[in-house]
Design a protein around this motif. Structure first.
Motif, PDB file in Angstrom:
ATOM      1  N   ALA A 157       4.330 -49.486 -18.964  1.00 47.07           N
ATOM      2  CA  ALA A 157       2.881 -49.512 -19.174  1.00 47.07           C
ATOM      3  C   ALA A 157       2.277 -48.123 -19.008  1.00 47.07           C
ATOM      4  O   ALA A 157       1.344 -47.730 -19.727  1.00 47.07           O
ATOM      5  N   GLU A 158       2.827 -47.370 -18.085  1.00 44.18           N
ATOM      6  CA  GLU A 158       2.336 -46.012 -17.845  1.00 44.18           C
ATOM      7  C   GLU A 158       2.654 -45.125 -19.063  1.00 44.18           C
ATOM      8  O   GLU A 158       1.802 -44.357 -19.535  1.00 44.18           O
ATOM      9  N   SER A 159       3.882 -45.248 -19.574  1.00 41.49           N
ATOM     10  CA  SER A 159       4.252 -44.478 -20.774  1.00 41.49           C
ATOM     11  C   SER A 159       3.358 -44.861 -21.946  1.00 41.49           C
ATOM     12  O   SER A 159       2.886 -44.008 -22.698  1.00 41.49           O
ATOM     13  N   ARG A 160       3.117 -46.149 -22.092  1.00 39.89           N
ATOM     14  CA  ARG A 160       2.287 -46.620 -23.208  1.00 39.89           C
ATOM     15  C   ARG A 160       0.877 -46.012 -23.122  1.00 39.89           C
ATOM     16  O   ARG A 160       0.365 -45.474 -24.113  1.00 39.89           O
ATOM     17  N   ALA A 161       0.321 -46.048 -21.926  1.00 42.35           N
ATOM     18  CA  ALA A 161      -1.035 -45.518 -21.753  1.00 42.35           C
ATOM     19  C   ALA A 161      -1.053 -44.016 -22.063  1.00 42.35           C
ATOM     20  O   ALA A 161      -1.960 -43.513 -22.748  1.00 42.35           O
ATOM     21  N   LEU A 162      -0.039 -43.328 -21.575  1.00 41.40           N
ATOM     22  CA  LEU A 162       0.013 -41.878 -21.830  1.00 41.40           C
ATOM     23  C   LEU A 162       0.220 -41.578 -23.315  1.00 41.40           C
ATOM     24  O   LEU A 162      -0.363 -40.640 -23.863  1.00 41.40           O
ATOM     25  N   PHE A 163       1.068 -42.369 -23.943  1.00 41.03           N
ATOM     26  CA  PHE A 163       1.342 -42.153 -25.365  1.00 41.03           C
ATOM     27  C   PHE A 163       0.062 -42.364 -26.174  1.00 41.03           C
ATOM     28  O   PHE A 163      -0.246 -41.603 -27.093  1.00 41.03           O
ATOM     29  N   GLU A 164      -0.711 -43.374 -25.776  1.00 41.15           N
ATOM     30  CA  GLU A 164      -1.979 -43.611 -26.465  1.00 41.15           C
ATOM     31  C   GLU A 164      -2.939 -42.442 -26.249  1.00 41.15           C
ATOM     32  O   GLU A 164      -3.669 -42.042 -27.151  1.00 41.15           O
ATOM     33  N   ARG A 165      -2.880 -41.881 -25.060  1.00 41.52           N
ATOM     34  CA  ARG A 165      -3.724 -40.703 -24.790  1.00 41.52           C
ATOM     35  C   ARG A 165      -3.245 -39.488 -25.574  1.00 41.52           C
ATOM     36  O   ARG A 165      -4.044 -38.672 -26.029  1.00 41.52           O
ATOM     37  N   MET A 166      -1.927 -39.382 -25.710  1.00 40.03           N
ATOM     38  CA  MET A 166      -1.396 -38.293 -26.551  1.00 40.03           C
ATOM     39  C   MET A 166      -1.985 -38.409 -27.957  1.00 40.03           C
ATOM     40  O   MET A 166      -2.460 -37.444 -28.543  1.00 40.03           O
ATOM     41  N   ARG A 167      -1.945 -39.618 -28.453  1.00 41.93           N
ATOM     42  CA  ARG A 167      -2.434 -39.839 -29.815  1.00 41.93           C
ATOM     43  C   ARG A 167      -3.931 -39.544 -29.922  1.00 41.93           C
ATOM     44  O   ARG A 167      -4.409 -39.040 -30.952  1.00 41.93           O
ATOM     45  N   ALA A 168      -4.657 -39.873 -28.865  1.00 44.55           N
ATOM     46  CA  ALA A 168      -6.110 -39.683 -28.897  1.00 44.55           C
ATOM     47  C   ALA A 168      -6.495 -38.211 -28.719  1.00 44.55           C
ATOM     48  O   ALA A 168      -7.680 -37.871 -28.734  1.00 44.55           O
ATOM     49  N   GLY A 169      -5.512 -37.361 -28.534  1.00 44.96           N
ATOM     50  CA  GLY A 169      -5.817 -35.930 -28.421  1.00 44.96           C
ATOM     51  C   GLY A 169      -6.239 -35.516 -27.023  1.00 44.96           C
ATOM     52  O   GLY A 169      -6.784 -34.424 -26.834  1.00 44.96           O
ATOM     53  N   GLU A 170      -5.985 -36.389 -26.032  1.00 43.04           N
ATOM     54  CA  GLU A 170      -6.441 -36.066 -24.670  1.00 43.04           C
ATOM     55  C   GLU A 170      -5.494 -35.135 -23.922  1.00 43.04           C
ATOM     56  O   GLU A 170      -5.836 -34.620 -22.873  1.00 43.04           O
ATOM     57  N   LEU A 171      -4.302 -34.938 -24.454  1.00 44.59           N
ATOM     58  CA  LEU A 171      -3.347 -34.046 -23.777  1.00 44.59           C
ATOM     59  C   LEU A 171      -3.107 -32.811 -24.641  1.00 44.59           C
ATOM     60  O   LEU A 171      -3.234 -32.859 -25.864  1.00 44.59           O
ATOM     61  N   ASP A 172      -2.756 -31.723 -23.950  1.00 47.61           N
ATOM     62  CA  ASP A 172      -2.527 -30.481 -24.680  1.00 47.61           C
ATOM     63  C   ASP A 172      -1.122 -30.428 -25.269  1.00 47.61           C
ATOM     64  O   ASP A 172      -0.214 -31.095 -24.784  1.00 47.61           O
ATOM     65  N   GLU A 173      -0.968 -29.561 -26.248  1.00 48.26           N
ATOM     66  CA  GLU A 173       0.368 -29.345 -26.810  1.00 48.26           C
ATOM     67  C   GLU A 173       1.320 -28.941 -25.693  1.00 48.26           C
ATOM     68  O   GLU A 173       0.986 -28.119 -24.852  1.00 48.26           O
ATOM     69  N   ILE A 199       3.254 -33.425 -29.323  1.00 47.19           N
ATOM     70  CA  ILE A 199       1.835 -33.167 -29.600  1.00 47.19           C
ATOM     71  C   ILE A 199       1.753 -31.899 -30.440  1.00 47.19           C
ATOM     72  O   ILE A 199       2.365 -30.890 -30.113  1.00 47.19           O
ATOM     73  N   ARG A 200       1.035 -32.000 -31.535  1.00 47.11           N
ATOM     74  CA  ARG A 200       0.844 -30.814 -32.384  1.00 47.11           C
ATOM     75  C   ARG A 200      -0.541 -30.942 -32.995  1.00 47.11           C
ATOM     76  O   ARG A 200      -0.776 -31.817 -33.845  1.00 47.11           O
ATOM     77  N   LYS A 201      -1.439 -30.081 -32.509  1.00 45.42           N
ATOM     78  CA  LYS A 201      -2.827 -30.213 -32.962  1.00 45.42           C
ATOM     79  C   LYS A 201      -3.052 -29.404 -34.229  1.00 45.42           C
ATOM     80  O   LYS A 201      -3.689 -28.354 -34.213  1.00 45.42           O
ATOM     81  N   ALA A 202      -2.440 -29.894 -35.277  1.00 50.04           N
ATOM     82  CA  ALA A 202      -2.563 -29.191 -36.556  1.00 50.04           C
ATOM     83  C   ALA A 202      -2.800 -30.233 -37.630  1.00 50.04           C
ATOM     84  O   ALA A 202      -2.214 -31.306 -37.590  1.00 50.04           O
ATOM     85  N   PRO A 203      -3.675 -29.929 -38.598  1.00 48.78           N
ATOM     86  CA  PRO A 203      -3.877 -30.866 -39.694  1.00 48.78           C
ATOM     87  C   PRO A 203      -2.631 -30.919 -40.573  1.00 48.78           C
ATOM     88  O   PRO A 203      -1.849 -29.968 -40.613  1.00 48.78           O
ATOM     89  N   HIS A 204      -2.506 -32.019 -41.281  1.00 46.86           N
ATOM     90  CA  HIS A 204      -1.331 -32.254 -42.111  1.00 46.86           C
ATOM     91  C   HIS A 204      -1.790 -32.374 -43.553  1.00 46.86           C
ATOM     92  O   HIS A 204      -2.838 -32.952 -43.822  1.00 46.86           O
ATOM     93  N   HIS A 205      -1.026 -31.861 -44.511  1.00 50.13           N
ATOM     94  CA  HIS A 205      -1.541 -31.826 -45.888  1.00 50.13           C
ATOM     95  C   HIS A 205      -1.648 -33.215 -46.514  1.00 50.13           C
ATOM     96  O   HIS A 205      -2.348 -33.387 -47.508  1.00 50.13           O
ATOM     97  N   GLN A 206      -1.014 -34.219 -45.930  1.00 44.61           N
ATOM     98  CA  GLN A 206      -1.175 -35.587 -46.432  1.00 44.61           C
ATOM     99  C   GLN A 206      -2.151 -36.407 -45.593  1.00 44.61           C
ATOM    100  O   GLN A 206      -2.915 -37.195 -46.124  1.00 44.61           O
ATOM    101  N   THR A 207      -2.065 -36.231 -44.276  1.00 40.94           N
ATOM    102  CA  THR A 207      -2.829 -37.140 -43.413  1.00 40.94           C
ATOM    103  C   THR A 207      -4.053 -36.466 -42.794  1.00 40.94           C
ATOM    104  O   THR A 207      -4.781 -37.092 -42.012  1.00 40.94           O
ATOM    105  N   GLY A 208      -4.272 -35.216 -43.142  1.00 42.16           N
ATOM    106  CA  GLY A 208      -5.466 -34.520 -42.651  1.00 42.16           C
ATOM    107  C   GLY A 208      -5.491 -34.452 -41.135  1.00 42.16           C
ATOM    108  O   GLY A 208      -4.500 -34.084 -40.511  1.00 42.16           O
ATOM    109  N   ASP A 209      -6.650 -34.838 -40.557  1.00 40.87           N
ATOM    110  CA  ASP A 209      -6.815 -34.728 -39.102  1.00 40.87           C
ATOM    111  C   ASP A 209      -6.464 -36.018 -38.365  1.00 40.87           C
ATOM    112  O   ASP A 209      -6.728 -36.157 -37.182  1.00 40.87           O
ATOM    113  N   LYS A 210      -5.876 -36.955 -39.088  1.00 40.25           N
ATOM    114  CA  LYS A 210      -5.658 -38.261 -38.474  1.00 40.25           C
ATOM    115  C   LYS A 210      -4.746 -38.199 -37.248  1.00 40.25           C
ATOM    116  O   LYS A 210      -4.926 -38.949 -36.297  1.00 40.25           O
ATOM    117  N   TRP A 211      -3.754 -37.319 -37.283  1.00 38.06           N
ATOM    118  CA  TRP A 211      -2.765 -37.295 -36.211  1.00 38.06           C
ATOM    119  C   TRP A 211      -2.762 -35.958 -35.477  1.00 38.06           C
ATOM    120  O   TRP A 211      -2.946 -34.920 -36.094  1.00 38.06           O
TER     121      TRP A 211
END
Ligand code: ATP
Ligand code: MG
Length: 566
Positions: A157-173, A199-211
């Motif tokens: 559950a802890e990993s899941r919560a952190l992974f969701e935070r990773m996705r939400a951009g709350e953690l640094d590269e 974590i890679r805070k860079a836009p993607h040429h297909q998915t834009g800023d989604k990830w």
């Protein structure tokens, strides 16, 4: 074929074709054969990729299956739409059409994210918060086992919560990564809790800023194969050690199909390089005119050089493929294009180092139109018209004031035949102030069109020529191999130190028979006695013809190598 081993068996089949045939015969494989060609859009395709394309598309074709084109675009930093378009062009140019739309690993980012959650919930993946340096240190070496991360056993559950935070951009590269929980002491380093997401805070040429998190190659590849129903995921040998991870992921995820990975040997050619990174350096540092410079081993370079798709496919077929890497002689590729063009290129005459010949008994105002075959044994290529005039060009090296019998060309006082025309006798020369011959005065024998001279003595030599008044001026680029040594960058040397300084010679003062000046771009021709040439794809125009030399008629490098005992 020097040290390269043909990967073909006696029937001309390669090991992959045989393997699939056996799988089908034994019932191990049922249904369609589905393959994919998975380029990373971080550069242009090269001759090595031709093998992968030929294999993937060729196997699908052979077994009546399908082959997809899928961009392996998991790394947002290295992708460039220019490369994407070029790759699609190159695959089509080689004569292959992929099944359905172009696909991308990025098309599956949502699904891959769900798969990651599945692994986390199953206790098979965890979010690691070690710094990248710590993680590297704890990975161990080939002889030392790795050390478990202190985060390895954190609750799902802890990993899941952190992974969701990773996705939400709350953690640094670099602050966290998702890793598979496999075995930190595995002999195979790829199984030591490999990274699945970064974590890679860079836009993607297909998915834009989604990830702002991206899957690793290993996590994306096999799962994309499974989603697409790929049955045979074939790749080069460096992925052999990744196969256990490929299988582990397929086994532990609820994927819709079960693809298998098979490895084959990379294609390397001597006298060139097949690394996108190095090719990019050649372009970026200006050693060539661009990715499609005709000396480049890129598919677009080879194309501009005059190679045909058929020659490249035949070359792949001829060399075959084995389960080991090998170096193929560049001469093999040249052999393949000579074979094709000898059969399929119309003939033309072009003089690339002109010396003027004046036919003194030919009236100044006369133009005699001669006919010559488009091709010596292809009636379908019809006839071409050659205007003969009093002044013509011949090659400077086709005339000598005196010579021994081995020299079968034009010699003062002797006879030679003009190709597709009459017999000439050289009578006199005109010199410039420095004593150089600038004109040769000849007479022609009007009874020798297709006939021997009346004295029955057949001239030994035949030389090519172009009318000085009716021929068209052309630029001819004489290309040669880009590198002067078999293994550029061998030892500790920089590969750039091995560039062939004579890989390009531009001749501006060349003369081509008039009708061929109007050739379409990419028209391939044999310039009689000189080699195979192609009208440049970009620069050729009827009023300013530009031809590139594809290959000389014979392999001159083989001779050089024999002499040097290479
Ligand atoms: P490079 O090392 O030039 O960057 P790559 O392997 O990173 O090449 P990709 O775009 O990932 O290039 O390659 C797409 C496919 O082509 C992969 O399946 C790869 O294994 C295959 N491939 C790449 N180079 C060769 C080669 N020299 N011979 C045969 N197949 C190759
Ligand atoms: Mg790659």
């Amino acid at each position: 074929m020097s040290d390269s081993v043909s990967g073909n068996d006696k029937a001309g089949n390669n090991f992959l074709r045989n393997l699939i045939a056996e799988q089908i015969a034994s019932g191990e494989h049922t249904g369609e054969v589905v393959t994919r060609f998975p380029p990373e859009p971080n550069g242009y395709l090269h001759i090595g990729h031709a093998r992968s394309i030929w294999l993937n598309f060729g196997l699908a074709e052979h077994f009546g299956g399908r082959c997809r084109l899928r961009f392996d675009d998991t790394n947002p930093d290295r992708e460039n739409p220019e490369y994407v378009a070029a790759i699609e062009d190159d695959v089509r140019w080689l004569g292959y059409e992929w099944d359905g739309p172009v696909r991308h690993a990025s098309d599956y980012f949502d699904q891959l994210y769900d798969y990651a959650l599945h692994l986390i919930d199953a206790g098979l993946a965890y979010v690691d918060e070690q710094s990248p340096e710590q993680a590297r240190e704890n990975r161990g070496t080939l002889t030392e086992p790795g050390v478990d991360s202190p985060y390895r056993d954190r609750p799902a559950a802890e990993s899941r919560a952190l992974f969701e935070r990773m996705r939400a951009g709350e953690l640094d590269e670099g602050a966290a990564a998702l890793r598979a929980k496999i075995d930190m002491s595995a002999g195979n380093m790829n199984l030591r809790d490999p990274v699945l997401y970064r974590i890679r805070k860079a836009p993607h040429h297909q998915t834009g800023d989604k990830w702002c998190i991206y899957p690793s190659y290993d996590f994306a590849h096999g799962q994309s194969d499974a989603i697409e129903g790929v049955t045979h995921s074939i790749c080069t040998l460096e992925f052999e050690d990744h196969r256990p991870l490929y299988d582990w992921l397929i086994e532990h995820l609820p994927v819709p199909s079960r693809p298998c990975q098979y490895e084959f040997g990379r294609l390397n050619l001597n006298y060139t390089i097949t690394s996108k990174r190095k090719l990019k350096r050649l372009v970026d540092e200006g050693h060539v005119s661009g990715w499609d410079d005709p000396r480049m081993p890129t598919l677009c370079g080879i194309r501009r050089r005059g190679y045909t798709p058929a020659a490249i496919r035949n070359f792949c077929e001829m060399v075959g493929v084995a389960r080991s890497d090998g170096v193929v002689d560049a001469g093999m590729l040249e052999h393949a294009i000579r074979d094709d063009l000898n059969e399929n290129a119309p003939r033309a005459m072009c003089v690339i180092d002109p010396l003027k010949v004046v036919i003194t008994n030919f009236p100044a105002d006369r133009v005699e139109t001669l006919a010559a075959p488009g091709h010596p044994n292809r009636d379908d290529m019809g006839e071409r018209r050659l205007p003969l005039t009093r002044e013509i060009w011949i090659e400077r090296e086709d005339f000598r004031e005196s010579a021994n019998k081995k020299y079968k060309r034009l010699v003062l006082g002797k006879k030679v035949r003009l190709r597709n025309a009459y017999v000439l006798t050289a009578e006199d020369v005109v010199r410039d102030a420095d004593g150089n011959v600038v004109e040769v005065h000849c007479t022609y024998d009007p009874d020798t069109l297709g006939e021997n001279p009346a004295d029955g003595v057949k001239p030994k030599g035949v030389i090519h020529w172009v009318s000085a008044s009716h021929g068209k001026r052309a630029t001819v680029r004489l290309y040669d191999r880009l590198f002067a040594v078999e293994t550029p960058g061998r030892g500790d040397e920089d590969f750039l130190a091995h560039l062939n300084p004579d890989s390009l010679e531009v001749r501006e003062d060349c003369w081509i028979e008039p009708d061929w000046a109007a050739a379409e771009p990419e028209q391939r021709l044999q310039f009689e006695r000189l080699g195979y040439f192609v009208a440049d794809r970009h620069d050729h125009r009827p009023d300013r013809p530009v031809f590139n030399r594809t290959v000389p008629l014979r392999d001159t490098w083989a001779k050089i190598e024999a002499r040097e005992g290479a």
